[in-house]
Design a protein around this motif. Structure first.
Motif, PDB file in Angstrom:
ATOM      1  N   THR A 281       0.832  -1.208   0.000  1.00  0.00           N
ATOM      2  CA  THR A 281       0.000   0.000   0.000  1.00  0.00           C
ATOM      3  C   THR A 281       0.864   1.254   0.000  1.00  0.00           C
ATOM      4  OG1 THR A 281      -1.771  -1.183   1.161  1.00  0.00           O
ATOM      5  CG2 THR A 281      -1.824   1.225   1.229  1.00  0.00           C
ATOM      6  N   TYR A 285       0.562   3.770  -3.043  1.00  0.00           N
ATOM      7  CA  TYR A 285      -0.095   5.034  -2.711  1.00  0.00           C
ATOM      8  C   TYR A 285       0.687   5.753  -1.614  1.00  0.00           C
ATOM      9  CZ  TYR A 285      -3.894   2.758  -5.236  1.00  0.00           C
ATOM     10  OH  TYR A 285      -4.641   2.109  -6.181  1.00  0.00           O
ATOM     11  N   LEU A 288      -0.744   8.697   1.374  1.00  0.00           N
ATOM     12  CA  LEU A 288      -2.083   8.433   0.881  1.00  0.00           C
ATOM     13  C   LEU A 288      -3.064   9.555   1.202  1.00  0.00           C
ATOM     14  CD1 LEU A 288      -3.788   5.051   0.662  1.00  0.00           C
ATOM     15  CD2 LEU A 288      -5.062   6.886   1.747  1.00  0.00           C
ATOM     16  N   ASN A 291      -2.641  11.805  -1.579  1.00  0.00           N
ATOM     17  CA  ASN A 291      -2.362  11.175  -2.867  1.00  0.00           C
ATOM     18  C   ASN A 291      -3.563  11.326  -3.807  1.00  0.00           C
ATOM     19  OD1 ASN A 291      -1.869   9.228  -4.991  1.00  0.00           O
ATOM     20  ND2 ASN A 291      -0.297   8.351  -3.655  1.00  0.00           N
ATOM     21  N   GLN A 293      -3.946   9.889  -6.575  1.00  0.00           N
ATOM     22  CA  GLN A 293      -4.158   8.677  -7.358  1.00  0.00           C
ATOM     23  C   GLN A 293      -4.934   7.613  -6.595  1.00  0.00           C
ATOM     24  OE1 GLN A 293      -0.335   7.429  -8.886  1.00  0.00           O
ATOM     25  NE2 GLN A 293      -0.272   9.084 -10.365  1.00  0.00           N
ATOM     26  N   TYR A 294      -5.460   7.982  -5.432  1.00  0.00           N
ATOM     27  CA  TYR A 294      -6.303   7.070  -4.658  1.00  0.00           C
ATOM     28  C   TYR A 294      -7.726   7.609  -4.711  1.00  0.00           C
ATOM     29  CZ  TYR A 294      -8.005   4.232  -0.753  1.00  0.00           C
ATOM     30  OH  TYR A 294      -8.705   3.349   0.035  1.00  0.00           O
TER      31      TYR A 294
END
Length: 478
Positions: A281, A285, A288, A291, A293-294
């Motif tokens: 994870t 990511y 996160l 992020n 892109q999550y």
């Protein structure tokens, strides 16, 4: 697949019946479109996708609150374009009748199966992959020569409106029509007398759709969901298994009908899975919380449902294993990836399809125990098996039932044009993709062609001695 239950309200001013009649009249005027016409429609669809790729991705991201363009490209645009290219390469061949000899007693007659468009196909599109789950079945229906009506999800309103606008620009209104609107429109849509209806969504809503279609004896393809298990066998490449399971679980934040829903793994590897999943994870990511892109959870209702599943499991004795330092963010509908251990079969998180970034872990002491667990439950839409021993792979395949299977990976069986995609039992009925989709949206009309010189008249009445000798001969050969 979680989906809102449609209301029973039926709107009289939707104009759906008039749209269907217009498409049906156009189909009646050209009931067997040539390959040139079908290919032209597929090329127009491809052009629309390529030109609007960025706009479509932006609209989907806006509907979700945050969905990475990269995932839309990989999981929606690429398989949509690939499906079109596959149909363009093979569709002319799919149209050819399949000819064969008649049975021995009927020679020299011939048989054939003649693919005939069903007519007007209805497609009900879900919110989680609103582009691909509209275009995928649309490609198959167009290749088979049909006219099409699509009902888009009200939970992706920006994309639905944009898709409807672009289809109207790219196609004649007597070829493809895109319908938007709320659950009342969806309910009215499902009651229309289509020649075939495809629905992608939850098992619960699938019951409503099938009941509505039954009133018109409309054939249905139901692509539902369920709890798709991932089994890590004793001989698996363990780190590879964890990485592929987490990929399948975390793209689109788990809002995928074939995402791994829970993991069955050797009891001794529980902590190994948790540790490896945390590293995976972090690699996929990083940071996160910030992020981009999550993906976000699509709506407040879905976010609250997922938090409720998690919190109820914890209250019942489950243990939580966060996979990042990110915190829940209800305002952004950000739900970080989390594992659950010490879960039991009576918890809601183990009875309902999760459809989000929560992943329960179930330890087993023997592979037979894992097989028995899966076999005792409703058939899932997908099953994922990680194992190197061919004998054990064959054992699992022989003793479980699922709509589709990926061995030593997740998700990618859906992208194989040579394999039908569909569910079984509670996870759906029927299938499509590639030639299987062409056949789903075609009536394979059986044709018996009698030869000019034949012996059929030998069986005509009156039934005398010749007839009895002929029947005795047929019965011996039968």
């Amino acid at each position: 697949m979680p989906h809102e239950t449609p209301t029973t309200e039926n709107s009289d001013d939707t104009g759906l019946t008039g749209i269907l009649q217009r498409l049906r009249s156009a189909q009646a005027a050209d009931p067997m479109p040539s390959w040139a016409i079908r290919a032209g429609r597929l090329h127009a669809l491809e052009t629309m996708l390529r030109e609007q790729r960025g706009a479509f991705a932006a609209a989907i991201s806006a509907d979700f609150g945050q969905r990475p363009v990269e995932e839309t490209d990989l999981l929606e645009v690429f398989p949509s374009l690939s499906a079109i290219r596959h149909a363009l390469r093979h569709g002319r061949r799919w149209m050819h009748p399949r000819r064969s000899f008649a049975g021995l007693a009927f020679l020299p007659a011939r048989n054939e199966l003649m693919p005939q468009p069903r007519g007007v196909v209805g497609i009900i599109v879900p919110w989680n992959y609103p582009l691909y789950l509209a275009v995928g079945p649309l490609v198959d229906a167009l290749a088979a020569g049909n006219r099409v009506m699509l009902k888009m999800s009200e939970y992706t309103p920006r994309f639905s409106a944009l898709f409807a606008e672009q289809v109207a620009r790219s196609f004649s209104p007597d070829e493809i029509v895109v319908v938007t609107g709320d659950a009342g429109v969806a309910q009215a849509f499902s009651t229309l007398p289509f020649d075939h209806l495809l629905f992608t969504g939850s098992t619960a809503v699938g019951h409503h759709v099938m009941r509505a279609a039954a009133a018109n004896l409309t054939p249905v393809t139901l692509e539902l969901g369920g709890k798709s298990p991932a089994i890590i066998g004793p001989g698996a490449r363990f780190e590879h298994a964890v990485e592929r399971i987490m990929f399948g679980k975390l793209v689109n934040a788990g809002q995928t009908c074939i995402a791994p829903d829970y993991v069955l793994l050797p009891r001794a590897r529980m902590q190994d899975f948790i540790d490896k999943a945390s590293r995976v994870t972090a690699a996929m990511y990083p940071q996160l919380q910030q992020n981009r892109q999550y993906a976000s959870i699509v709506s407040d209702r879905q976010y609250e449902r997922l938090v409720g599943l998690r919190d109820h499991a914890l209250a019942a004795g489950a243990q939580l294993h966060p996979l990042s330092e990110a915190a829940d963010d209800p305002a952004r509908r950000l739900l970080p990836p989390q594992l659950l251990s010490a879960v039991t079969g009576d918890m809601a998180v183990m009875r309902e399809e999760i459809f989000g970034p929560l992943l329960p872990l179930l330890p087993y002491d023997s592979l037979d125990e894992a097989i028995a667990w899966v076999a005792a439950r409703p058939h899932p839409l997908a099953l994922y098996l990680f194992e190197q021993n061919r004998t054990l792979v064959d054992k699992v395949l022989a003793n479980t039932t699922a709509g589709g299977v990926s061995v030593n990976d997740t998700l990618y069986h859906i992208a194989q044009h040579g394999l039908p995609f569909g569910g079984v039992g509670a996870s759906g009925m029927g299938g499509y993709h590639g030639e299987a989709g062409f056949r789903t949206f075609s009536h394979m009309k059986p044709v018996f062609r009698q030869a000019r010189l034949n012996g059929a008249g030998l069986l005509n009445p009156p039934y005398g001695g010749r007839f009895r000798r002929m029947v005795d001969l047929l019965l011996r050969r039968g």
